[in-house]
Design an enzyme around this catalytic site. Structure first.
Site, PDB file in Angstrom:
ATOM      1  N   ASP A 114       0.852  -1.188   0.000  1.00 14.59           N
ATOM      2  CA  ASP A 114       0.000   0.000   0.000  1.00 14.59           C
ATOM      3  C   ASP A 114       0.888   1.239   0.000  1.00 14.59           C
ATOM      4  OD1 ASP A 114      -2.452   1.305  -0.006  1.00 14.59           O
ATOM      5  OD2 ASP A 114      -2.453   1.555   2.159  1.00 14.59           O
ATOM      6  N   HIS A 121      -3.699  14.121   0.837  1.00 15.14           N
ATOM      7  CA  HIS A 121      -3.914  13.251   1.989  1.00 15.14           C
ATOM      8  C   HIS A 121      -2.732  13.310   2.946  1.00 15.14           C
ATOM      9  CE1 HIS A 121      -4.966   9.810   4.436  1.00 15.14           C
ATOM     10  NE2 HIS A 121      -3.821   9.227   4.123  1.00 15.14           N
ATOM     11  N   GLU A 187      -9.997   3.872   3.983  1.00 19.60           N
ATOM     12  CA  GLU A 187      -9.152   4.583   3.045  1.00 19.60           C
ATOM     13  C   GLU A 187      -9.608   4.214   1.643  1.00 19.60           C
ATOM     14  OE1 GLU A 187      -5.063   5.350   5.562  1.00 19.60           O
ATOM     15  OE2 GLU A 187      -5.027   3.837   3.975  1.00 19.60           O
ATOM     16  N   GLU A 189      -9.146   3.867  -2.032  1.00 18.11           N
ATOM     17  CA  GLU A 189      -7.940   3.727  -2.835  1.00 18.11           C
ATOM     18  C   GLU A 189      -8.240   3.050  -4.174  1.00 18.11           C
ATOM     19  OE1 GLU A 189      -4.554   2.230  -0.790  1.00 18.11           O
ATOM     20  OE2 GLU A 189      -5.233   2.920   1.180  1.00 18.11           O
ATOM     21  N   ASP A 221      -8.820   0.187   2.222  1.00 16.96           N
ATOM     22  CA  ASP A 221      -7.816  -0.273   3.173  1.00 16.96           C
ATOM     23  C   ASP A 221      -8.263   0.167   4.568  1.00 16.96           C
ATOM     24  OD1 ASP A 221      -5.384  -1.640   3.668  1.00 16.96           O
ATOM     25  OD2 ASP A 221      -4.378   0.269   3.976  1.00 16.96           O
ATOM     26  N   ARG A 225      -7.295   3.688  13.540  1.00 14.31           N
ATOM     27  CA  ARG A 225      -6.400   4.822  13.766  1.00 14.31           C
ATOM     28  C   ARG A 225      -5.798   4.834  15.165  1.00 14.31           C
ATOM     29  NH1 ARG A 225      -5.165   6.041   8.658  1.00 14.31           N
ATOM     30  NH2 ARG A 225      -6.986   6.667   7.426  1.00 14.31           N
ATOM     31  N   GLN A 228      -3.117   2.205  15.190  1.00 15.97           N
ATOM     32  CA  GLN A 228      -2.037   2.674  14.324  1.00 15.97           C
ATOM     33  C   GLN A 228      -1.196   3.754  15.006  1.00 15.97           C
ATOM     34  OE1 GLN A 228      -3.484   4.324  10.651  1.00 15.97           O
ATOM     35  NE2 GLN A 228      -1.453   4.795   9.866  1.00 15.97           N
ATOM     36  N   LYS A 241      -3.595  -1.908  10.337  1.00 15.45           N
ATOM     37  CA  LYS A 241      -3.910  -2.017   8.913  1.00 15.45           C
ATOM     38  C   LYS A 241      -4.161  -3.456   8.459  1.00 15.45           C
ATOM     39  CE  LYS A 241      -3.036   2.263   7.356  1.00 15.45           C
ATOM     40  NZ  LYS A 241      -3.911   3.044   6.468  1.00 15.45           N
ATOM     41  N   THR A 245      -8.486  -5.712   4.169  1.00 16.31           N
ATOM     42  CA  THR A 245      -8.440  -4.816   3.010  1.00 16.31           C
ATOM     43  C   THR A 245      -9.454  -5.350   2.004  1.00 16.31           C
ATOM     44  OG1 THR A 245      -6.092  -4.304   3.347  1.00 16.31           O
ATOM     45  CG2 THR A 245      -7.016  -3.875   1.163  1.00 16.31           C
ATOM     46  N   GLU A 346      -9.658  12.474   7.878  1.00 20.44           N
ATOM     47  CA  GLU A 346      -9.634  13.814   7.294  1.00 20.44           C
ATOM     48  C   GLU A 346     -11.013  14.462   7.324  1.00 20.44           C
ATOM     49  OE1 GLU A 346      -7.003  13.746   3.483  1.00 20.44           O
ATOM     50  OE2 GLU A 346      -7.678  11.690   3.870  1.00 20.44           O
TER      51      GLU A 346
END
Length: 401
Positions: A114, A121, A187, A189, A221, A225, A228, A241, A245, A346
Site C-alpha cells: 500500500d 492526503h 481509506e 484507494e 484499506d 487509527r 495505528q 492495517k 483490506t 480527514e
C-alpha cells in the site's frame, strides 16, 4: 443485443474480469451488463483461446500469468462475440445473471503493498498529527512511500469487517490498554493487479508498467487509527492495517481505460532518473464514498502525485520480484477540498468535527453496523463512462477471546 443490456457502465467497452460460483464451483468470468459469461466453459467450447489456461482455472491467476499478448487476444475475441448477433444463442447458454451467482475474490493474492501517494492526503494527515511541523516529511516528494501489507486479509467486496482489537494509548493515558478500536476508519484507494511476473533482482523500468499490470480494482484499506497511532512509531503500520483490506469483485482491464489517462501533476523537485517518465500520466477516475446512505465525499484520482507506473518502478527498484496476483494500492485518494478526502480521519479532522449523515446521526469514525461503499467511474470510448466494480463492507462488532 440482449447480451449487453443491463447495468450502465458494463457494456462492451468495459468487460471486467472476476470469479463467480457456478453450481458451487469457482469459475473465471467476464461481466457484460448484469450478467457473467463463464470463461472456462467458453474456452472449452472453443469460443475463446487463452491457451487452455481458463478451462480448469478457479482464480484469474492463470490468465494473468499468460501475459499481455493473451490478454489482448482474449479481449479482442470477446469484443467480436459480443458484437456478433449470430453468437447470441451460443453465448446465452454460458451467461449467468449476476443475481444468481456469487462473486468471490478473483485472484490468489501474492503480495500486497500500500502506497501513500496523494499529496493532499499526506498533507492533511501531517497537519492533524503534527500541527506544529511541516505537513510533509522531507522524503515524501522524492519517493513513493509505502508499506508491505498482509495478503491473507485481502477480502472481496461484501465481506463483513470485524472491528479489530489491539493496544491503544490515547494522550490522556499513561500506559496502553487493550480493546476494540474506537477510531475505525476507511481509506478509499485504487489498486493495481499484477499479471506477468518479473525475476528476482531485475527492476521493472517505469515505462514497462503495461507489460506487467493486468488491471485496476477499487480498494478500501480499513484502518484502526488508535491502534495505528500507538504502534507505528518507529516502524510503520502493522495491526492497525492488517486486519482487512476490501477489493472490488471485478477487475477492470487496462485496455478498458485507454480513454482515462490524463496528465499527472508536475513534480517538484524532479524525480530521480528511475522514476522519471517520458509520458507522465495518471488515471482520471472519479470516486465517491457512501457512509450508510449518505455520499460524504468524492475523491479525484487524477491528482495523485505519484503515478501507478512510478509506484511499480519503486516497488521493484531494489530487485524485488513481481508475482502473478500481486496487488499494490495507491494509498488514500484525497483532493484539495474537505468533500474530496478519502478517509474519515480527514473528513472529521481527527475526530474534532463530526459528520452528519442523512438520518441525522453524527459520526467521527465508524460505528458497528455502518456500511461503507466506494464507487468510481472513468471516461470510455465514444464519450461515455465505465463503472468500476464497487467495494463495500459493513462493520460488525469485535470478537472476544
Amino acid at each position: 443485443m440482449a447480451t449487453i443490456e443491463g447495468t450502465p457502465g458494463y457494456g462492451r467497452d468495459h468487460l471486467p474480469y472476476g470469479v463467480v460460483l457456478v453450481a458451487g464451483a469457482p469459475t473465471p468470468a467476464v461481466r457484460i451488463g448484469d450478467q457473467a459469461l463463464d470463461l472456462a466453459a467458453a474456452e472449452a467450447a472453443g469460443l475463446v483461446d487463452a491457451g487452455g489456461v481458463l478451462r480448469s482455472a478457479t482464480t484469474l491467476n492463470p490468465l494473468l500469468a499468460a501475459g499481455p499478448a493473451v490478454w489482448r487476444r482474449v479481449r479482442a475475441r470477446l469484443l467480436e462475440l459480443f458484437s456478433d448477433p449470430a453468437a447470441d444463442a451460443t453465448l446465452e447458454e454460458l451467461l449467468h445473471p449476476l443475481a444468481q451467482v456469487e462473486p468471490v475474490l478473483p485472484i490468489a493474492v501474492g503480495d500486497y503493498v500500500d502506497f501513500y501517494s496523494s499529496e493532499h492526503h499526506a498533507s492533511n494527515v501531517g497537519r492533524i498529527f503534527r500541527p506544529d511541523q511541516e505537513p510533509l516529511l522531507p522524503n515524501w516528494r522524492h519517493l513513493p512511500i509505502g508499506y508491505h501489507g498482509r495478503a491473507g486479509t485481502v477480502v472481496v467486496s461484501g465481506t463483513p469487517i470485524v472491528r479489530p482489537s489491539g493496544q491503544r494509548k490515547p494522550p490522556s493515558q499513561e500506559s496502553p490498554s487493550f480493546g476494540p478500536s474506537a477510531r475505525l476508519d476507511i481509506e478509499a484507494e485504487v489498486g493495481f493487479v499484477v499479471g506477468a511476473p518479473s525475476p528476482l533482482g531485475a527492476p521493472v523500468p517505469v515505462d514497462r508498467f503495461a507489460d506487467h499490470v493486468f488491471g485496476v480494482v477499487l480498494v478500501n484499506d480499513w484502518s484502526a487509527r488508535d491502534l495505528q497511532a500507538w504502534e507505528y512509531q518507529p516502524l510503520g503500520p502493522f495491526l492497525g492495517k492488517s486486519f482487512a483490506t476490501s477489493v472490488g469483485a471485478w477487475i477492470t482491464p487496462l485496455a478498458a481505460l485507454s480513454e482515462a489517462w490524463t496528465d499527472a501533476p508536475t513534480q517538484d523537485p524532479p524525480a530521480l532518473d528511475y522514476l522519471r517518465e517520458s509520458d507522465r500520466r495518471g488515471l482520471d477516475l472519479s470516486l465517491t464514498v457512501r457512509w450508510n446512505d449518505t455520499v460524504v465525499t468524492s475523491p479525484p484520482f487524477a491528482g495523485m502525485y505519484w503515478t501507478p507506473a512510478q509506484q511499480l518502478a519503486h516497488l521493484t527498484v531494489n530487485g524485488a520480484s513481481l508475482r502473478t496476483g500481486d496487488l499494490y494500492a495507491s494509498g488514500t485518494v484525497s483532493g484539495p477540498r474537505r468533500d474530496q478526502v478519502g478517509s474519515f480521519l480527514e473528513l472529521s479532522w481527527g475526530g474534532a468535527e463530526p459528520v452528519t449523515l442523512a438520518d441525522g446521526s453524527e459520526r467521527t469514525f465508524l460505528a458497528d453496523g455502518d456500511t461503507v461503499t466506494i464507487e468510481a467511474t472513468a471516461p470510455a470510448s465514444g464519450g461515455g463512462r465505465i463503472t468500476l466494480a464497487e467495494v463495500t463492507g459493513a462493520v460488525t462488532p469485535a470478537r472476544s477471546g
